[in-house]
Design an enzyme around this catalytic site. Structure first.
Site, PDB file in Angstrom:
ATOM      1  N   HIS A   1       0.797  -1.236   0.000  1.00 14.11           N
ATOM      2  CA  HIS A   1       0.000   0.000   0.000  1.00 14.11           C
ATOM      3  C   HIS A   1       0.823   1.277   0.000  1.00 14.11           C
ATOM      4  O   HIS A   1       0.262   2.365   0.144  1.00 14.11           O
ATOM      5  CB  HIS A   1      -0.917   0.050   1.222  1.00 14.11           C
ATOM      6  CG  HIS A   1      -1.961  -1.005   1.255  1.00 14.11           C
ATOM      7  ND1 HIS A   1      -3.246  -0.803   0.775  1.00 14.11           N
ATOM      8  CD2 HIS A   1      -1.933  -2.272   1.693  1.00 14.11           C
ATOM      9  CE1 HIS A   1      -3.957  -1.902   0.945  1.00 14.11           C
ATOM     10  NE2 HIS A   1      -3.178  -2.826   1.501  1.00 14.11           N
TER      11      HIS A   1
ATOM     12  N   LYS B   1      -8.740  13.707   5.257  1.00 17.29           N
ATOM     13  CA  LYS B   1      -7.895  12.508   5.211  1.00 17.29           C
ATOM     14  C   LYS B   1      -6.882  12.654   6.330  1.00 17.29           C
ATOM     15  O   LYS B   1      -6.796  13.710   6.950  1.00 17.29           O
ATOM     16  CB  LYS B   1      -7.202  12.377   3.846  1.00 17.29           C
ATOM     17  CG  LYS B   1      -6.450  13.640   3.386  1.00 17.29           C
ATOM     18  CD  LYS B   1      -5.841  13.461   1.988  1.00 17.29           C
ATOM     19  CE  LYS B   1      -6.813  13.744   0.852  1.00 17.29           C
ATOM     20  NZ  LYS B   1      -6.905  12.698  -0.134  1.00 17.29           N
ATOM     21  N   ARG B   2      -6.111  11.581   6.617  1.00 15.18           N
ATOM     22  CA  ARG B   2      -5.075  11.702   7.627  1.00 15.18           C
ATOM     23  C   ARG B   2      -4.153  12.871   7.296  1.00 15.18           C
ATOM     24  O   ARG B   2      -3.897  13.156   6.122  1.00 15.18           O
ATOM     25  CB  ARG B   2      -4.279  10.391   7.722  1.00 15.18           C
ATOM     26  CG  ARG B   2      -5.056   9.266   8.360  1.00 15.18           C
ATOM     27  CD  ARG B   2      -5.457   9.590   9.781  1.00 15.18           C
ATOM     28  NE  ARG B   2      -4.309   9.607  10.655  1.00 15.18           N
ATOM     29  CZ  ARG B   2      -4.007   8.635  11.518  1.00 15.18           C
ATOM     30  NH1 ARG B   2      -4.807   7.593  11.653  1.00 15.18           N
ATOM     31  NH2 ARG B   2      -2.929   8.730  12.265  1.00 15.18           N
TER      32      ARG B   2
ATOM     33  N   LYS C   1       0.625  14.245   1.939  1.00 12.95           N
ATOM     34  CA  LYS C   1      -0.719  14.550   1.426  1.00 12.95           C
ATOM     35  C   LYS C   1      -0.926  16.055   1.235  1.00 12.95           C
ATOM     36  O   LYS C   1      -1.882  16.501   0.638  1.00 12.95           O
ATOM     37  CB  LYS C   1      -1.789  13.986   2.371  1.00 12.95           C
ATOM     38  CG  LYS C   1      -1.797  12.458   2.460  1.00 12.95           C
ATOM     39  CD  LYS C   1      -2.811  11.969   3.504  1.00 12.95           C
ATOM     40  CE  LYS C   1      -2.717  10.483   3.782  1.00 12.95           C
ATOM     41  NZ  LYS C   1      -3.349   9.635   2.741  1.00 12.95           N
TER      42      LYS C   1
ATOM     43  N   THR D   1      -8.626   6.690  -1.815  1.00 14.06           N
ATOM     44  CA  THR D   1      -9.952   6.125  -2.090  1.00 14.06           C
ATOM     45  C   THR D   1     -11.038   7.166  -1.858  1.00 14.06           C
ATOM     46  O   THR D   1     -12.131   7.054  -2.404  1.00 14.06           O
ATOM     47  CB  THR D   1     -10.224   4.889  -1.215  1.00 14.06           C
ATOM     48  OG1 THR D   1      -9.773   5.150   0.114  1.00 14.06           O
ATOM     49  CG2 THR D   1      -9.503   3.667  -1.756  1.00 14.06           C
TER      50      THR D   1
ATOM     51  N   LYS E   1     -14.830   8.391  -3.668  1.00  9.78           N
ATOM     52  CA  LYS E   1     -16.094   8.670  -2.967  1.00  9.78           C
ATOM     53  C   LYS E   1     -16.647  10.029  -3.347  1.00  9.78           C
ATOM     54  O   LYS E   1     -17.861  10.189  -3.562  1.00  9.78           O
ATOM     55  CB  LYS E   1     -15.874   8.642  -1.446  1.00  9.78           C
ATOM     56  CG  LYS E   1     -15.539   7.270  -0.914  1.00  9.78           C
ATOM     57  CD  LYS E   1     -15.035   7.334   0.528  1.00  9.78           C
ATOM     58  CE  LYS E   1     -14.252   6.057   0.825  1.00  9.78           C
ATOM     59  NZ  LYS E   1     -13.456   6.151   2.059  1.00  9.78           N
TER      60      LYS E   1
HETATM   61  C1  Z16 Z   1      -2.627   3.257   4.831  1.00  9.42           C
HETATM   62  O1  Z16 Z   1      -3.843   3.701   5.167  1.00  9.42           O
HETATM   63  C2  Z16 Z   1      -2.189   3.274   3.506  1.00  9.42           C
HETATM   64  C3  Z16 Z   1      -0.945   2.799   3.214  1.00  9.42           C
HETATM   65  C4  Z16 Z   1      -0.116   2.315   4.223  1.00  9.42           C
HETATM   66  O2  Z16 Z   1       1.094   1.862   3.927  1.00  9.42           O
HETATM   67  C5  Z16 Z   1      -0.528   2.308   5.537  1.00  9.42           C
HETATM   68  C6  Z16 Z   1      -1.773   2.767   5.827  1.00  9.42           C
HETATM   69 CL1  Z16 Z   1      -2.341   2.723   7.453  1.00  9.42          CL
HETATM   70  C7  Z16 Z   1      -3.135   3.753   2.437  1.00  9.42           C
HETATM   71  C8  Z16 Z   1      -2.484   4.519   1.312  1.00  9.42           C
HETATM   72  O3  Z16 Z   1      -1.777   5.617   1.832  1.00  9.42           O
HETATM   73  C9  Z16 Z   1      -3.548   4.986   0.335  1.00  9.42           C
HETATM   74  O4  Z16 Z   1      -2.982   5.647  -0.769  1.00  9.42           O
HETATM   75  C10 Z16 Z   1      -4.369   3.805  -0.161  1.00  9.42           C
HETATM   76  O5  Z16 Z   1      -5.473   4.253  -0.915  1.00  9.42           O
HETATM   77  C11 Z16 Z   1      -4.885   2.989   1.005  1.00  9.42           C
HETATM   78  O6  Z16 Z   1      -3.819   2.626   1.870  1.00  9.42           O
HETATM   79  C12 Z16 Z   1      -5.587   1.718   0.552  1.00  9.42           C
HETATM   80  O7  Z16 Z   1      -4.820   1.017  -0.356  1.00  9.42           O
END
Ligand code: Z16
Length: 844
Positions: free
Chosen positions: A377, A570-571, A576, A681, A685
């Site tokens: 991810h 978002k976080r 970001k 994601t 939405k």
């Molecule tokens: C996370 O939420 C994501 C990546 C990661 O290594 C750790 C966490 Cl907690 C996120 C990505 O930042 C995001 O781009 C992606 O859409 C999401 O994972 C689901 O794949």
């Protein structure tokens, strides 16, 4: 013990088996029964909390009946199952989702109304299940919804944290973290006190040769902790399939506390043992995209992996199949590297417990006929998991040995393929030769999995050319693939935006689009339909009014629902780039202040809305939150600016708040430095809810552009391929800054938003410390593109057409498409067809 009822008595059982209720009267009967018996209350003391509890229990009873049938059906069919291992499941609320998925929300609404309650008030009583940080956890939740809705025999396995992600309070502009104790009353879980697994930690390994000369390893000593299963039903949409999410809770092996110690008067330490065991599942680590390497985290991972694998193996053994069939029966998806120990644990079970020899076992573990799949991810180096070897050695001595063996065999195979390439061996070794040595979990996951996937096209390409380059050479390109993320349209359209869902249903022939999102395509023919556009715009306006009310009630600030709502939720993370957004807001503020009254009349009023949590130890992210709040405090009370600009920070952004926020955007911001956001994601939405995007060429933004057309998105900024070179042009200490950004910094430095000292680290990271995230490089392009947004918004007619066309083209981003891709390319599983779809409400 055989617990099955003998044939002769089964008729009685069948006669009295619960039938799922469907009518309003039956629903009311169930609610009243639960209030008066389960909750021991009456109509004289039934508040909204009690009504929520009773309504939930009524739906829970329904779900559990279907859950039981689903489990029986899946056990009987005995086909391949999917196990989705995720340390995070960001579920949000369950009641609204359950009502909609079984198609009985209107029945419940009328029923509750007859009993004296408004359904929204009841829904709002529920505490979010917030067992996740952000994108990764929410993705797991969307996947569970899709797997159930598509009738896949699939289980989620996770941890039952006592405390989910902290609650965020904003005090004097600063983030303050408050514990999220959410289990006070949780009707959605079923404790399974009969399903308990012993998990071992610490101790040592004794090796010897048995009579047959076979090498045997025994992991002995150390301590045992019990894992207790809690099951949560996952209802599919408009199908009887109700899958299971099994969460493990930790408990001391000695039960309550150590009686021996207790009786001998050692009260304190008898309780301490118990508390140490319970600490394992006590709290979710609040870091998004950051690995901190803490021992307790590794303990959580092994605890959860060991319990889950034991459970999976136990279920497999019931079928009395040979071990060689294991890969045909089971697909395990590793959500990030957090569950990578599952690979090692399976190998340990096979060689140490089941007596298979190494090669036989490793063939089963890594069988190409589908076993472990690993989803990556992120490419951010600080997020890639590494565990110190000494820490590992102490906590999981046997696993470390197996990892060394896996690594040895792996490196031998690399040596055969690339003879003499010592650098290659050092680069790909699962053990990093640092001080101390580290176990590289992503490398272990790649070696032990048959497929590795990224979560958007750009991201999947990047991992192949950067962090996992050597592995593509070693294993060949076919091991690496892409599955672009998706979102469930049930929660993110139907539930969050019921009026839009209803309008779409009225034009596309019912709710079918929620199961086949490409049906949205039919909306293209309404993109210029006057009547339709009017309704469309009215719904957006109503959603904005709702958010404006929420803003008023939580922040006291009045915002104009006709203004352009610009949202970034978002976080909070430097990559970001919420800092880019707030600097842009300050630039806008300066621009407005310099405008004449005539010029101001032509400007579209804007509300800039932010929300998101910073990891508690991430000071820069907390500074960004502080700056946003301080800018808001100044701008919002500046009479000279009035409605033209408002700046809002929404406290404690979470799933249930996202359901209010997402449908209310005109524009949302997805502005990460190119190449840093794996997918994103929320971008999906927002577009699905009729909002447009301002974004960089990053993650899924690129594919969204491909689908909806580049006229319908506002892209800006440098490209991923240029980021590296640009970073090299930044001269530390004398970075050539964008002149408009300099003006923004000057204003901050004049203490216009409070003591500038508080923001020195933030501005300094850009001016003096290399601007790693290219804020200055992208600033001009960002400001220009925001001006294009202003212009475009003035033409409401065209704007609405853009949003309709965009929604019509979003079918690709359903998590159903995603799950079907995983099923076909990675899991090799088929859905389990339902013969008769009885017992469902099926409301339109
Ligand atoms: C996370 O939420 C994501 C990546 C990661 O290594 C750790 C966490 Cl907690 C996120 C990505 O930042 C995001 O781009 C992606 O859409 C999401 O994972 C689901 O794949």
């Amino acid at each position: 013990v055989e617990a099955s009822i003998p044939e002769h008595q089964r008729d009685a059982w069948k006669k009295f088996q619960a039938k799922p209720w469907v009518s309003k009267d039956d629903f009311e009967k169930e609610v009243v029964r639960h209030v008066e018996t389960t909750l021991a209350r009456s109509m004289f003391n039934c508040d909204e909390t009690a009504a929520y509890a009773a309504a939930s229990l009524a739906f829970r009873d329904r779900l559990i009946t279907e859950w039981n049938r689903t489990q029986q059906r899946q056990a009987f069919a005995d086909t391949k199952r999917v196990y989705y291992l995720s340390l995070e499941f960001l579920m949000g609320r369950a009641l609204d989702n359950a009502m909609l998925n079984v198609g009985l929300k209107n029945v419940a609404k009328e029923g509750l109304s007859e009993l004296g309650f408004r359904i929204e008030d009841i829904i709002n009583q529920e505490h979010d299940a917030a067992l996740g940080n952000g994108g990764l956890g929410r993705l797991a939740a969307c996947f569970l919804d899709s797997m159930a809705s598509l009738n896949f025999p699939a289980w989620g396995y996770g941890l039952r944290y006592k405390y989910g992600i902290f609650k965020q309070e904003i005090v004097d502009g600063y983030q303050v973290e408050v514990p999220d104790y959410w289990l006070d009353f949780n009707p959605w879980e079923f404790p399974r006190h009969d399903i308990v697994v012993d998990v071992q930690f610490y101790g040592g390994v004794r090796k010897y040769q048995d009579e047959d000369g076979k090498n045997v390893a025994v992991w002995e000593g150390g301590e045992i902790v019990k894992a207790v299963a809690y099951d949560v039903p996952i209802p599919g949409f408009n199908t009887p399939t109700t899958n299971n999410m099994r969460l493990w809770s930790s408990k001391a092996a000695s039960g309550e506390f150590d009686f021996q110690k207790f009786n001998s008067g050692d009260y304190e330490s008898s309780v301490a043992d118990q508390q140490r065991a319970e600490t394992i599942s006590a709290v979710l680590y609040p870091n998004d995209n950051l690995d901190r390497g803490k021992e307790l985290r590794l303990k959580q991972q092994y605890f959860w992996v060991a319990a889950s694998l034991y459970d999976i193996v136990r279920r497999f053994k019931k079928s009395k199949r040979a071990w060689s069939e294991f890969p045909d029966q089971i697909a395990i998806q590793l959500n990030d590297t957090h569950p990578t120990l599952a690979i090692v644990e399976l190998q340990r079970i096979l060689i140490d417990m089941e007596g298979l020899d190494w090669d036989e076992a490793w063939t089963i573990v890594t069988n190409t006929n589908q076993k472990f799949g690993y989803t990556n991810h992120t490419v951010l180096p600080e997020a890639l998991e590494k565990w110190s070897v000494p820490l590992f050695q102490n906590l999981l001595p046997r696993h470390l040995q197996i990892i060394y063996d896996i690594n040895m065999f792996f490196l031998q195979s690399v040596e055969r393929k690339f003879p003499g390439d010592r650098d290659m061996l050092a680069r790909v070794s699962i053990i990093e030769e640092s001080q101390p040595k580290m176990v590289r979990m992503a490398f272990l996951a790649i070696v032990g999995s048959h497929k590795v996937n990224g979560v958007a096209e750009l991201h999947s390409d990047l991992i192949k050319t950067t962090i996992f380059r050597d592995f593509v050479k070693i294993f060949g390109p076919d091991k690496f693939t892409n599955v672009t993320n998706g979102i469930t349209p049930r929660r993110w359209l139907h539930q969050a935006n019921p009026r839009l869902s209803e309008l779409i249903a009225s034009k596309t022939g019912g709710l079918g689009f929620l199961k086949d999102l490409n049906v949205l395509n039919e909306l293209e023919k309404f993109a210029d339909d006057k009547e339709f556009k009017k309704e469309w715009a009215e719904i957006k306006y109503a959603n904005k009014v709702k958010l404006a009310k929420y803003i008023k009630s939580t922040t006291g600030v009045t915002v104009n629902p006709s203004a352009l709502f610009d949202i970034q939720v978002k976080r909070i993370h430097e990559y970001k780039r919420q800092q880019l957004n707030i600097f842009g807001v300050i630039h806008r503020y300066l621009t407005i202040k310099a405008m004449t009254a005539e010029e101001r009349k032509k400007l579209a009023p804007r509300v800039s809305i932010f929300g998101g949590k910073a990891a508690p130890g991430y000071w820069m992210a907390k500074t960004i939150i502080h700056l946003i709040n301080n800018v808001g405090a100044v701008v919002n009370k500046d009479p000279d600016v009035g409605d033209l600009l408002k700046v809002i920070f929404l406290e404690d952004y979470n799933v249930s708040k996202a359901e209010i926020i997402t449908p209310a955007s005109d524009i949302s911001e997805h502005i990460s430095t190119a190449g840093t956001e794996a997918s994103g994601t929320s971008n999906m939405k927002f577009v699905l809810n009729g909002g447009l995007i301002i974004g960089t060429c990053d993650g899924a933004n690129i594919e969204i552009t491909r689908e909806i057309g580049e006229n319908n998105i506002f892209l800006f900024g440098n490209l991923a391929e240029d980021v590296e070179d640009l970073r090299h042009t930044h001269n530390y200490g004398s970075h050539t800054m964008d002149p408009d950004l300099v003006k923004v910094f000057d204003l901050i430095k004049s203490d216009a938003f409070g003591d500038a000292g508080a923001f020195g680290a933030l501005t300094g990271s850009i001016e003096d410390h290399g601007d790693y995230y290219l804020v200055s490089d992208d600033f001009h392009s960002y400001i220009e593109t925001q001006a294009l947004v202003d212009e475009a918004y003035k033409n409401q007619d065209e704007w609405i057409t853009k949003t309709i066309l965009s929604v019509a083209r979003m079918g690709f981003f359903s998590s159903d498409r995603c799950i079907n891709e995983y099923a076909e390319m990675i899991w090799n599983v088929e859905p389990l067809p339902i013969e008769k779809e009885g017992g469902l409400g099926k409301e339109e």
